[in-house]
Design a protein around this motif. Structure first.
Motif, PDB file in Angstrom:
ATOM      1  N   UNK A  32       0.863  -1.189   0.000  1.00 16.39           N
ATOM      2  CA  UNK A  32       0.000   0.000   0.000  1.00 16.39           C
ATOM      3  C   UNK A  32       0.895   1.234   0.000  1.00 16.39           C
ATOM      4  N   UNK A  33       0.615   2.184  -0.886  1.00 13.61           N
ATOM      5  CA  UNK A  33       1.429   3.402  -0.981  1.00 13.61           C
ATOM      6  C   UNK A  33       1.374   4.214   0.309  1.00 13.61           C
ATOM      7  N   UNK A  34       0.164   4.523   0.753  1.00 15.87           N
ATOM      8  CA  UNK A  34      -0.033   5.297   1.987  1.00 15.87           C
ATOM      9  C   UNK A  34      -1.196   4.674   2.742  1.00 15.87           C
ATOM     10  N   UNK A  35      -0.912   4.200   3.944  1.00 19.72           N
ATOM     11  CA  UNK A  35      -1.939   3.557   4.769  1.00 19.72           C
ATOM     12  C   UNK A  35      -2.171   4.442   5.976  1.00 19.72           C
ATOM     13  N   UNK A  36      -3.421   4.839   6.166  1.00 17.56           N
ATOM     14  CA  UNK A  36      -3.775   5.772   7.229  1.00 17.56           C
ATOM     15  C   UNK A  36      -4.574   5.091   8.331  1.00 17.56           C
ATOM     16  N   UNK A  37      -4.238   5.410   9.557  1.00 22.57           N
ATOM     17  CA  UNK A  37      -5.050   5.035  10.710  1.00 22.57           C
ATOM     18  C   UNK A  37      -6.169   6.068  10.735  1.00 22.57           C
ATOM     19  N   UNK A  38      -7.377   5.651  10.371  1.00 21.47           N
ATOM     20  CA  UNK A  38      -8.444   6.600  10.045  1.00 21.47           C
ATOM     21  C   UNK A  38      -8.934   7.432  11.211  1.00 21.47           C
ATOM     22  N   UNK A  39      -8.956   6.852  12.387  1.00 23.37           N
ATOM     23  CA  UNK A  39      -9.541   7.596  13.490  1.00 23.37           C
ATOM     24  C   UNK A  39      -9.002   7.084  14.824  1.00 23.37           C
ATOM     25  N   UNK A  40      -8.764   7.988  15.757  1.00 23.40           N
ATOM     26  CA  UNK A  40      -8.344   7.538  17.084  1.00 23.40           C
ATOM     27  C   UNK A  40      -9.494   6.919  17.874  1.00 23.40           C
ATOM     28  N   UNK A  41     -10.720   7.086  17.389  1.00 24.35           N
ATOM     29  CA  UNK A  41     -11.898   6.594  18.119  1.00 24.35           C
ATOM     30  C   UNK A  41     -11.940   5.077  18.233  1.00 24.35           C
ATOM     31  N   UNK A  42     -11.187   4.377  17.371  1.00 31.74           N
ATOM     32  CA  UNK A  42     -11.170   2.916  17.453  1.00 31.74           C
ATOM     33  C   UNK A  42     -10.435   2.402  18.678  1.00 31.74           C
ATOM     34  N   UNK A  43      -9.621   3.272  19.297  1.00 26.98           N
ATOM     35  CA  UNK A  43      -8.897   2.889  20.501  1.00 26.98           C
ATOM     36  C   UNK A  43      -7.661   2.058  20.214  1.00 26.98           C
ATOM     37  N   UNK A  44      -6.995   1.664  21.285  1.00 29.07           N
ATOM     38  CA  UNK A  44      -5.803   0.820  21.235  1.00 29.07           C
ATOM     39  C   UNK A  44      -4.748   1.356  20.260  1.00 29.07           C
ATOM     40  N   UNK A  45      -4.563   2.661  20.251  1.00 25.23           N
ATOM     41  CA  UNK A  45      -3.675   3.290  19.277  1.00 25.23           C
ATOM     42  C   UNK A  45      -2.251   2.753  19.380  1.00 25.23           C
ATOM     43  N   UNK A  46      -1.743   2.598  20.590  1.00 29.09           N
ATOM     44  CA  UNK A  46      -0.364   2.130  20.756  1.00 29.09           C
ATOM     45  C   UNK A  46      -0.183   0.744  20.134  1.00 29.09           C
ATOM     46  N   UNK A  47      -1.110  -0.166  20.402  1.00 29.79           N
ATOM     47  CA  UNK A  47      -1.018  -1.523  19.867  1.00 29.79           C
ATOM     48  C   UNK A  47      -1.208  -1.540  18.350  1.00 29.79           C
ATOM     49  N   UNK A  48      -2.195  -0.801  17.880  1.00 25.33           N
ATOM     50  CA  UNK A  48      -2.499  -0.761  16.449  1.00 25.33           C
ATOM     51  C   UNK A  48      -1.331  -0.138  15.682  1.00 25.33           C
ATOM     52  N   UNK A  49      -0.828   0.994  16.179  1.00 20.84           N
ATOM     53  CA  UNK A  49       0.264   1.682  15.497  1.00 20.84           C
ATOM     54  C   UNK A  49       1.514   0.804  15.453  1.00 20.84           C
ATOM     55  N   UNK A  50       1.784   0.117  16.542  1.00 21.92           N
ATOM     56  CA  UNK A  50       2.945  -0.784  16.577  1.00 21.92           C
ATOM     57  C   UNK A  50       2.812  -1.889  15.538  1.00 21.92           C
ATOM     58  N   UNK A  51       1.617  -2.442  15.376  1.00 18.16           N
ATOM     59  CA  UNK A  51       1.385  -3.477  14.363  1.00 18.16           C
ATOM     60  C   UNK A  51       1.552  -2.891  12.963  1.00 18.16           C
ATOM     61  N   UNK A  52       1.063  -1.684  12.736  1.00 16.11           N
ATOM     62  CA  UNK A  52       1.214  -1.058  11.428  1.00 16.11           C
ATOM     63  C   UNK A  52       2.684  -0.812  11.090  1.00 16.11           C
ATOM     64  N   UNK A  53       3.455  -0.412  12.062  1.00 15.22           N
ATOM     65  CA  UNK A  53       4.896  -0.222  11.837  1.00 15.22           C
ATOM     66  C   UNK A  53       5.541  -1.560  11.469  1.00 15.22           C
ATOM     67  N   UNK A  54       5.151  -2.608  12.164  1.00 13.43           N
ATOM     68  CA  UNK A  54       5.670  -3.945  11.852  1.00 13.43           C
ATOM     69  C   UNK A  54       5.330  -4.334  10.408  1.00 13.43           C
ATOM     70  N   UNK A  55       4.097  -4.081   9.985  1.00 14.78           N
ATOM     71  CA  UNK A  55       3.674  -4.408   8.621  1.00 14.78           C
ATOM     72  C   UNK A  55       4.409  -3.544   7.594  1.00 14.78           C
TER      73      UNK A  55
END
Length: 143
Positions: free
Chosen positions: A81-104
């Motif tokens: 994916x060229x640019x993948x965005x975390x669409x909203x902080x409302x989904x929660x678990x930002x630290x865990x989600x962001x860490x997984x996205x960095x891994x991917x």
């Protein structure tokens, strides 16, 4: 179907007139239509940057984050994916989600990572948590 066809036509015309960035989302169900419009335009896919977004409901686990990304990869018929965005902080678990996205991203599945609909406080929270900061902060403004 009428809306889908209009989107394909709009993307085709945009590409033919020089646009090279398309913003879509898995949630809208329109990733495949965006790709179809690019193909119809005659512009090489490699010349176009596509931004898409992580589903808010995918914030519940690392597996859901990966599944959401894999759905977008399939819809856009690409391996990265060229640019993948975390669409909203409302989904929660930002630290865990962001860490997984960095891994991917580090696995080569995402070229650039960003956020959408994040305020200064949320970005500061990421920084204070020691997270790598986003490369893009997409902001929606209504004038």
């Amino acid at each position: 179907e009428d809306g889908r066809r209009r989107l394909v036509t709009a993307v085709r015309i945009a590409m033919q007139t020089g646009y090279r960035l398309v913003d879509t989302t898995l949630f809208s169900g329109m990733e495949k239509a965006v790709l179809e419009g690019i193909h119809e335009s005659g512009v090489k896919r490699s010349e176009v940057t596509i931004a898409t977004k992580l589903l808010q409901m995918a914030h519940n686990s690392a597996e859901s984050v990966q599944a959401s990304l894999e759905n977008s990869l399939s819809n856009l018929d690409c391996s990265c994916i060229d640019l993948y965005l975390l669409q909203s902080p409302r989904g929660g678990k930002i630290k865990e989600v962001w860490s997984k996205l960095i891994e991917l991203r580090d696995q080569g599945l995402i070229r650039a990572l960003g956020v959408s609909n994040f305020g200064a406080g949320q970005l500061e929270g990421m920084r204070l948590s020691g997270l790598e900061l986003p490369q893009v902060n997409q902001v929606e403004i209504h004038c």
